[in-house]
Design a protein around this motif. Structure first.
Motif, short mmCIF file in Angstrom:
data_model
loop_
_atom_site.label_atom_id
_atom_site.label_comp_id
_atom_site.label_asym_id
_atom_site.label_seq_id
_atom_site.Cartn_x
_atom_site.Cartn_y
_atom_site.Cartn_z
N GLU A 196 -3.62 -4.84 10.25
CA GLU A 196 -2.44 -6.21 10.20
C GLU A 196 -2.95 -6.83 9.09
N ARG A 197 -4.00 -7.54 9.15
CA ARG A 197 -4.45 -8.74 8.37
C ARG A 197 -4.42 -7.74 6.82
N PHE A 198 -4.70 -7.03 5.99
CA PHE A 198 -4.39 -6.34 5.25
C PHE A 198 -3.09 -6.40 4.80
N ALA A 199 -2.08 -5.85 5.91
CA ALA A 199 -0.96 -5.99 5.59
C ALA A 199 0.27 -7.35 4.89
N LYS A 200 -0.98 -8.35 5.80
CA LYS A 200 -0.25 -9.44 4.96
C LYS A 200 -0.96 -10.33 3.59
N ILE A 201 -1.85 -9.49 3.24
CA ILE A 201 -1.70 -9.48 1.57
C ILE A 201 -0.71 -9.61 0.41
N PRO A 202 -0.60 -10.42 0.00
CA PRO A 202 0.48 -10.76 -0.89
C PRO A 202 0.22 -9.65 -1.96
N VAL A 203 1.19 -8.00 -2.47
CA VAL A 203 1.10 -7.93 -3.37
C VAL A 203 1.80 -8.08 -4.93
N GLU A 204 1.59 -8.41 -5.64
CA GLU A 204 2.23 -8.46 -7.20
C GLU A 204 3.48 -7.79 -7.49
N ALA B 206 -10.26 -4.69 -0.19
CA ALA B 206 -8.61 -4.34 -0.38
C ALA B 206 -9.30 -4.28 -2.18
N ALA B 207 -8.91 -2.99 -2.82
CA ALA B 207 -9.61 -2.26 -3.43
C ALA B 207 -8.92 -3.17 -4.97
N ASP B 208 -8.26 -4.03 -5.03
CA ASP B 208 -7.80 -4.95 -6.00
C ASP B 208 -7.69 -6.34 -5.38
N GLY C 49 -11.85 -15.12 2.94
CA GLY C 49 -9.92 -14.72 3.03
C GLY C 49 -9.86 -13.35 3.40
N ILE C 50 -8.45 -12.35 3.23
CA ILE C 50 -8.15 -11.62 3.72
C ILE C 50 -8.00 -10.39 2.79
N SER C 51 -9.16 -10.69 2.00
CA SER C 51 -9.35 -9.73 1.29
C SER C 51 -10.44 -8.44 1.72
N TRP C 52 -11.28 -9.29 2.30
CA TRP C 52 -13.06 -8.96 3.08
C TRP C 52 -12.58 -8.90 4.49
N VAL C 53 -12.55 -7.94 5.15
CA VAL C 53 -13.18 -8.28 6.73
C VAL C 53 -14.07 -7.74 6.83
#
Length: 630
Positions: free
Chosen positions: A234-242, A476-478, A487-491
């Motif tokens: 759910e956290r990763f789903a909130k990461i804005p995608v370019e 997150a791989a990106d 932040g939310i890109s590493w948990v």
């Protein structure tokens, strides 16, 4: 020359101001005023306001702790021990106590201290060969200080200004004062590791000339905790995608970052989709139970130099000479690697728990006995600088590719012996360069896997636990590398141990705003015979209102008042959580809880129902990563 009084008076104003914008405006005005009076001192103004006696890149230490400063304060104010204790208890802060003691003593010389005076005194104190010489230098400095100056001199020397100002806010103020880009200011501070130098560059319009220097730690990127694989998804789903994959990754410093919490991110198209249906692209690594460090090496200007920096930016190299020996022969150019320092089972090739590593922390001399009893390795999982370039803005997958290429080149030379041979004539240990080829491999590359769903994360977590590690890191791989950011890109998904119900047996006064309250609590569990055995201490997790009530109760039920610490009647039951249980001779129980935190006050539970030593032993034995026992 500009007077230090300007900073002291501004600090009083900042301490009484809650608005971030007002603080930034006041700091910018102060920097501008000092720059107008003495351009070369504006950088020192910024540095000292941020609570630093020396720039980050400067290895010097003031080496003046509370004991030395207390002796100096007493000698100038002629205060008795009781007066010193009372003043400190009133504020919970030695700087504020000094202000009161100087006022009471009528110590009020004309203000003459300049920023250059502080700079010169700090330089002298840092090279003083004895404590006596250091004390003389600092006594001369403080004798010239009026009460408000002394207040902030002491705070500065202790590295804790307590005015609600972080370095990031000072950086913003520098940008405002010098009419410079905030991203350029922050980039220069990061590269130069010198806030004073960056201030001078901002006014000189030369920020773009800042260049990376090794042997000062960059900020560490941090991970946010999650308790379940579904929460991670759910956290990763909130990461804005370019929207455009060809868009280059954003710079690692924002021009003027807004104060937005992680919760401010919103899920749009995925809001109605269950976690099971959400697909992520994440890199999974084991979360090891060691010490996070940053490794610097390969500088052509300093051949053979290797440095390890901890998360609090301390140079810890001398405690782990095996790592320095192994990387001293690295010839892949200057580099900065991020990783974990681990106690390592050489035969089983697996990480050992932090409890095994902890006795080496802070050790100044590492004997062969220590080397062989607790071998250490560096588990690398990121590269921040290589090939004369900062790599922070590259996506994680690209940094990983570069790290693997570096490791492939280094693995042939990053060995060092388990024990150093003794020279025949002196009996001293000497490193044999030839042994580097046959010793222990000190560089390891953190294994990774990819995950696309909660099921993948759950499998990875269980596998990590079977290997005796704490859990998994999910990245997150990106994701770019954001120094000092959580932040939310590493948990991190860590194990969930049971909680313990314990009883308070002792309490201490806190610090700062908690200096008037008993807010640090020692707690115990019950032995088979019924005795209470201490097992830890915690101060986090209770509200201010609860602390007030607890203080009143604990004072009324004090068994022994030792001043700062009180032994109390066992009547308050707490539920505490913790990261793990370790064997320890520090507490009567023979155990210690690592990172304990209070979940709630158990007013519903009587003393007779607190947890037992048997339960603590049970939790300890259930840990797959507990140290091996003889």
């Amino acid at each position: 020359m500009a007077l230090f009084l300007q900073l002291a008076e501004l600090a009083d104003v900042l301490a009484a101001t809650s608005s971030r914008l007002k603080k930034r405006a006041a700091i910018a005005e102060g920097i501008t005023a000092v720059h107008a009076q003495s351009p070369e001192e504006a950088g020192l103004f910024a540095l000292y306001l941020a609570g630093q006696t020396f720039p980050e890149a400067d290895p010097r230490k003031l080496n003046a702790g509370g004991a030395v400063l207390s002796r100096i304060i007493a000698s100038i104010s002629h205060a008795a021990d009781t007066a010193m204790t009372e003043a400190y208890r009133r504020h919970g802060d030695l700087g504020a106590a000094t202000h009161d003691l100087f006022l009471d003593a009528g110590h009020n010389p004309p203000p003459t201290l300049t920023f250059t005076d502080l700079h010169d005194a700090f330089a002298q104190a840092s090279i003083a060969r004895t404590t006596v010489i250091r004390q003389i230098v600092l006594t001369d400095l403080l004798t010239r200080a009026i009460p408000v100056e002394a207040k902030y001199l002491i705070k500065l020397m202790l590295g804790d200004m307590r005015i609600g100002v972080k370095q990031s806010l000072v950086e913003e103020a520098i940008a405002v004062a010098a009419e410079a880009s905030l991203s350029d200011v922050r980039n220069a501070v990061m590269l130069q590791a010198d806030l004073a130098c960056a201030t001078e560059m901002a006014f000189a319009k030369t920020l773009r000339e800042a260049r990376m220097r090794l042997f000062h730690p960059l900020g560490f990127m941090l991970a946010s905790p999650v308790e379940t694989p579904e929460e991670a998804v759910e956290r990763f789903a909130k990461i804005p995608v370019e929207s455009d994959a060809s868009t280059p990754p954003p710079t690692h410093v924002e021009p003027d970052p807004p104060s937005v919490s992680e919760d401010a991110y919103t899920v749009t198209a995925q809001e109605e989709i269950s976690p099971e249906a959400i697909h992520i692209h994440a890199q999974i690594e084991d979360k090891y139970d060691g010490m996070r460090v940053q490794l610097h090496c390969g500088d052509p200007a300093q051949p053979g130099r290797v440095a390890l920096y901890s998360r609090n930016r301390e140079d810890v190299t001398e405690s782990y000479p095996e790592i320095a020996e192994a990387f001293a022969h690295a010839e892949s150019g200057a580099m900065i690697l991020d990783g974990e320092l681990l106690a390592w089972d050489v035969q089983q090739e697996r990480a050992l728990p932090f409890a095994v590593l902890s006795p080496r922390i802070g050790r100044k001399r590492v004997s062969n006995e220590v080397r062989t009893a607790t071998p250490v390795v560096f588990m690398a999982f990121d590269v921040l600088y290589a090939s004369d370039s900062l790599l922070l803005d590259l996506p994680l997958r690209e940094r990983r590719n570069r790290l693997e290429a570096i490791a492939e080149r280094l693995l042939a030379v990053t060995h060092s012996p388990l024990a150093l041979p003794a020279t025949a004539d002196t009996g001293l240990f000497a490193h044999d360069n030839g042994a580097a080829q046959t010793g222990v491999q000190r560089l390891l590359l953190s294994p990774i896997s990819l995950a696309y769903s909660a099921e993948d994360l759950d499998r990875a977590y269980n596998a990590a636990r079977e290997r005796g590690n704490e859990g998994v890191m999910i990245k997150a791989a990106d994701s770019i590398y954001q120094p000092g950011r959580r932040g939310i890109s590493w948990v991190k998904l860590k194990r969930q141990l049971g909680t313990l119900d314990v009883v308070i047996t002792g309490a201490e006064y806190g610090h700062g705003k908690r200096s008037q309250f008993l807010s640090d609590y020692t707690f115990a569990i019950r032995a088979p015979e019924g005795d209470l055995l201490n097992v830890g201490k915690a101060y986090s997790g209770v509200t201010d209102a609860e602390i007030v009530k607890l203080t009143a109760w604990l004072k009324d039920h004090t068994l022994e008042d030792q001043g700062h610490f009180r032994t109390v009647e066992p009547g308050i039951v707490l539920e505490v959580a913790f990261n793990n249980v370790m064997r320890s001779s520090r507490h009567a129980s023979g155990f210690a809880l690592r990172f304990p935190r209070i979940l709630r006050i158990r007013t519903d539970k009587p003393l007779e129902e607190i947890d037992t030593l048997e339960r603590v032993e049970e939790i300890y034995q259930s840990q797959p990563d507990k140290p091996a026992e003889a």
